[in-house]
Design a protein around this motif. Structure first.
Motif, PDB file in Angstrom:
ATOM      1  N   LEU A   1      -7.019   9.414   3.522  1.00 16.70           N
ATOM      2  CA  LEU A   1      -6.789   7.998   3.760  1.00 16.70           C
ATOM      3  C   LEU A   1      -7.810   7.450   4.745  1.00 16.70           C
ATOM      4  O   LEU A   1      -8.238   8.147   5.662  1.00 16.70           O
TER       5      LEU A   1
ATOM      6  N   ASP B   1       0.848  -1.195   0.000  1.00 15.58           N
ATOM      7  CA  ASP B   1       0.000   0.000   0.000  1.00 15.58           C
ATOM      8  C   ASP B   1       0.885   1.248   0.000  1.00 15.58           C
ATOM      9  O   ASP B   1       0.666   2.191  -0.759  1.00 15.58           O
TER      10      ASP B   1
ATOM     11  N   SER C   1      -9.439   3.366   6.353  1.00 16.05           N
ATOM     12  CA  SER C   1      -9.517   1.912   6.263  1.00 16.05           C
ATOM     13  C   SER C   1     -10.959   1.496   6.412  1.00 16.05           C
ATOM     14  O   SER C   1     -11.674   2.000   7.277  1.00 16.05           O
TER      15      SER C   1
ATOM     16  N   THR D   1      -7.492  -0.503   3.199  1.00 14.65           N
ATOM     17  CA  THR D   1      -7.075   0.823   2.767  1.00 14.65           C
ATOM     18  C   THR D   1      -7.896   1.382   1.596  1.00 14.65           C
ATOM     19  O   THR D   1      -8.070   0.708   0.585  1.00 14.65           O
TER      20      THR D   1
ATOM     21  N   PHE E   1      -3.297  -0.687   9.000  1.00 18.37           N
ATOM     22  CA  PHE E   1      -3.486   0.752   8.810  1.00 18.37           C
ATOM     23  C   PHE E   1      -2.387   1.556   9.496  1.00 18.37           C
ATOM     24  O   PHE E   1      -1.801   2.467   8.915  1.00 18.37           O
TER      25      PHE E   1
ATOM     26  N   GLY F   1      -7.540   1.830  -3.730  1.00 14.65           N
ATOM     27  CA  GLY F   1      -7.457   1.176  -2.443  1.00 14.65           C
ATOM     28  C   GLY F   1      -7.220  -0.310  -2.592  1.00 14.65           C
ATOM     29  O   GLY F   1      -6.886  -0.807  -3.668  1.00 14.65           O
TER      30      GLY F   1
END
Length: 407
Positions: free
Chosen positions: A151, A128, A153, A253, A223, A272
């Motif tokens: 950002l 990521d 999760s 993500t 995360f 993502g």
RNA sequence: GUGGGUAUAGCUCAGUUGGUUAGAGCGCAGGAUUGUGGCUCCUGAGGCCGAGGGUUCAAAUCCCUUUACCCACCCCA
């Protein structure tokens, strides 16, 4: 159209070079796919599938759709060609047009282009981070300023269902305050209410439970790990717990790069992790991470910082038919290597040809006319210093080539 | 799907309460010393005023219809 097309290709080349440097390979995708593929991947309840697809029947009454995004097609190709068996980790990118039946406006078109990439087979949050940093590098390389990384999760199948129920219970109590869309989506995907733009919904959702507090250990560590790596790499970001993407396949993500200068359509890149999709589309369970960049939106941000095409080097100026015939082969020969000369085929005055040469921004003008023929030498004028030198007619080609290579 | 806006020269736009040959700037072409550019000056070309219909003695201008584009809602890249 030019000169835009030159700038587009320059940016596209940068994208290709950067990604290939990171080990990505290009995938050339089908424009047309079975409608079902998108319904299953993007999600049947999403706006894209419900009302934004160009869908039609072919001659055998199969329902086909002009692709509205790239990920589903990449995954289909990944499964169809068993790419996972060829190598454990696959990094793929694509470039091309996408189609969505929407009302066009600034930064939103019915046919638009995306630069996208997907990585298959890697669970680690390092992946990521690598991808996000790579994107940040791309924007930096293009001198694009003012993009913010948001950002979040979304959890995984272990923790999201519980959160979903929790949120649903919360929303149920406030049903009257929600807009029609949110109420309708409650059953399938209550998360969407979190990023609804409707002011009433925003208020109703202000104190809603947040997924960050409900993540399972695995998701939380993923995360946190990602955030740490971004900080180490010096990539600024902000966590936005209400960021929920409009495509159903995301897990863990999710992110968006937002640019304030774009107006209402401010997402220039987004994507993502989607660890379940490959399996849902009939493949072997494979984790994946991907993104897409809106090419048109990106170009609005790039502005004029990307330089357009270089000026030609020398203007060939023939005076009279004979001179034109003499210069033409030189013109062809020199341009075979690189675009270095201009030549007017019309009989125009020296004055107007020089004017044109000036406008084209050439460094030299080569004049050949009756006088030059009688002396056996052409005049070579430096447009900046106004210095004029003579070049024998029989070695014009090589002389110009030498001049060109000196610069 | 909903709402608002625009449409006049190649480009950016003026165009009054309806009034006769529709303007400007930039760009383009030509000229101001015969074969020497940038600056300046002069001249010129180029418009079915988005399309169709209506009102009027008269419409770029007012009304209706339509198309395209733009902006916003929505959605997303």
């Amino acid at each position: 159209m030019p000169p835009e097309s030159f700038r587009w290709r320059l940016v596209e080349d940068k994208f290709r070079n950067l990604l290939e440097g990171y080990g990505f390979a290009e995938l050339r995708l089908a424009l047309l796919e079975p409608t079902e593929l998108f319904a299953r991947s993007i999600g049947g309840e999403t706006d894209i599938v419900e009302k934004e697809m160009y869908t039609f029947l072919d001659r055998s009454d199969r329902s086909l759709t002009l692709r509205p995004e790239g990920t589903a097609s990449v995954v289909r190709a990944y499964n169809q060609y068993s790419l996972g068996k060829i190598s454990e980790i696959n990094k793929l990118y694509y470039v091309g047009p996408m189609f969505r039946y929407e009302r066009p406006q600034k930064g939103r078109y019915r046919q638009f282009n995306q630069l996208g990439a997907e990585v298959f087979g890697e669970t680690s949050f390092y992946q990521d981070a690598e991808t996000l940093v790579m994107l940040a590098q791309f924007f930096h390389a293009l001198s694009v300023k003012g993009v913010e990384l948001h950002l979040n999760s979304l959890g995984c199948e272990a923790c999201r269902p519980a959160f979903r129920d929790h949120l649903k219970a919360y929303l149920d109590e406030r049903q009257e305050a929600l807009c029609g869309d949110c109420r309708r989506r409650m059953a399938e995907n209550p998360l969407r209410a979190l990023d609804c733009k409707n002011p009433q919904c925003r208020e109703a959702v202000a104190d809603a439970p947040l997924i960050n507090d409900a993540l399972c250990d695995g998701c939380r560590q993923h995360f946190i790990g990602l955030c740490g790596l971004l900080e180490d790499a010096g990539v600024d970001y902000q966590v936005n717990p209400k960021l929920v993407r409009g495509l159903d396949y995301y897990t863990r993500t999710t992110f968006e790069f937002l640019a304030g200068d774009l107006g209402a359509q401010n997402a220039v890149a987004a994507g993502g992790r989607y660890d379940r999709l490959v399996e849902e589309l009939g493949g072997k369970a494979t984790p994946a991470f991907g993104f897409a960049i809106g090419f048109e939106r990106l170009m609005m941000l790039v502005g004029s910082s990307v330089t357009p095409l270089a000026s030609p080097f020398v203007a060939l100026i023939p005076l009279g038919e004979e001179a034109l015939r003499r210069l033409f082969p030189i013109h062809l020969e020199l341009n075979c290597q690189a675009a270095v000369t201009t030549l007017s085929f019309q009989q125009k005055s020296l004055k107007s040809q020089l004017k044109k040469a000036d406008k084209d921004g050439v460094t030299y003008a080569l004049i050949v006319g009756p006088d030059e023929f009688s002396q056996g030498e052409a005049i070579c004028r430096n447009m900046r210093t106004k210095e004029q030198t003579k070049i024998p007619l029989n070695r014009l080609g090589e002389a110009l080539r030498e001049l060109y290579h000196e610069c």
